[in-house]
Motif scaffolding. Structure first.
Motif, PDB file in Angstrom:
ATOM      1  N   ALA A 158      28.034  61.671  91.884  1.00 54.51           N
ATOM      2  CA  ALA A 158      26.801  61.408  92.635  1.00 54.51           C
ATOM      3  C   ALA A 158      26.847  62.038  94.022  1.00 54.51           C
ATOM      4  O   ALA A 158      25.849  62.567  94.520  1.00 54.51           O
ATOM      5  N   GLN A 161      26.684  66.065  93.920  1.00 51.50           N
ATOM      6  CA  GLN A 161      25.386  66.640  93.560  1.00 51.50           C
ATOM      7  C   GLN A 161      24.637  67.183  94.778  1.00 51.50           C
ATOM      8  O   GLN A 161      23.961  68.212  94.704  1.00 51.50           O
ATOM      9  N   GLY A 210      22.760  63.809  89.423  1.00 46.51           N
ATOM     10  CA  GLY A 210      23.653  62.832  90.028  1.00 46.51           C
ATOM     11  C   GLY A 210      23.725  61.500  89.324  1.00 46.51           C
ATOM     12  O   GLY A 210      24.443  60.604  89.775  1.00 46.51           O
ATOM     13  N   GLN A 211      23.022  61.353  88.191  1.00 43.95           N
ATOM     14  CA  GLN A 211      22.953  60.048  87.539  1.00 43.95           C
ATOM     15  C   GLN A 211      24.120  59.793  86.593  1.00 43.95           C
ATOM     16  O   GLN A 211      24.828  60.706  86.174  1.00 43.95           O
TER      17      GLN A 211
END
Length: 223
Positions: A158, A161, A210-211
């Motif tokens: 995360a 990113q 970023g998930q």
């Protein structure tokens, strides 16, 4: 034909990713840490097998020059090891280093070397994580070192990113899979899990950057 890089591909999910991408006609580059792993990948038809031990920082540091000039459409960091024990006793220094070097440090070393190549193709970089890294999903302290490592990996993805906006970085939970790590009692086979993750990677959108995702692409809450 896409360029696919699989980091940690000598067995389990990594080997299955290699098998499926080769079968789909993609150009596959993969890493293995020993001769036996190299032979398995070469037998599948992997074009370029690189010798990399992600638990060894000096070994991982060579990725950039090994991949010089490449554009990577899909990169997948699969390498991972289990950490056992509970909070009733601390992990040993050796066990902590083994798990954290493979599951976290290796990924954090790979990101600045590989992500620019993924950005060059405006591609995707996935990291195999686990729902055991969800802080809000902690039902106990079993395998607590492994849990800690996957929570750290999710944060690394995360955070990274933001530095690679032209690439899509995600963490993926593959489900409970029949591998050396998951055991024979797991409900999913490696081909089933990998096929689902490949489909998810193929349809990633910028909104998912970023998930932390399930294998089918639905969000896997990180807290």
């Amino acid at each position: 034909m896409s360029n696919v890089l699989i980091i940690g591909a000598s067995r389990g999910l990594g080997l299955e990713f290699a098998r499926q991408y080769v079968a789909a006609g993609d150009r596959v580059l993969a890493t293995a840490r020993d001769a036996a792993g190299r032979e398995r990948l070469q037998a599948l038809g992997v074009e370029n097998v690189l010798t990399v031990d992600v638990a060894n920082p000096a070994s991982v540091s060579g990725l950039a020059w090994m991949l010089d000039g490449e554009k990577i459409d899909t990169a997948i960091y699969v390498a991972g090891v289990m950490g056992h024990g509970t909070a009733l006793s601390p992990p040993t220094q050796d066990e902590f280093d083994r798990v954290m070097h493979t599951n976290v440090l290796g990924a954090m070393q790979a990101i600045p070397q590989v992500a620019p190549l993924v950005e060059a193709a405006q591609g995707r970089f996935a990291f195999i994580s686990s729902e055991l890294g969800r802080i809000g999903g902690a039902t106990g302290s079993h395998t607590w070192l492994y849990r800690v490592s996957k929570a750290a990996l999710n944060m690394a993805v995360a955070s990274a990113q933001h530095d690679y906006p032209k690439a899509t970085l995600v963490a993926l939970h593959p489900g409970w899979v029949q591998t050396d790590m998951g055991g024979e009692q797991a409900p999913l086979t490696a081909p089933e899990s990998v096929a689902a993750m490949r489909a998810t990677l193929a349809r990633l959108t910028p909104a998912q950057k970023g998930q932390f995702l399930q294998r089918d692409g639905t969000p896997c809450a990180s807290w």
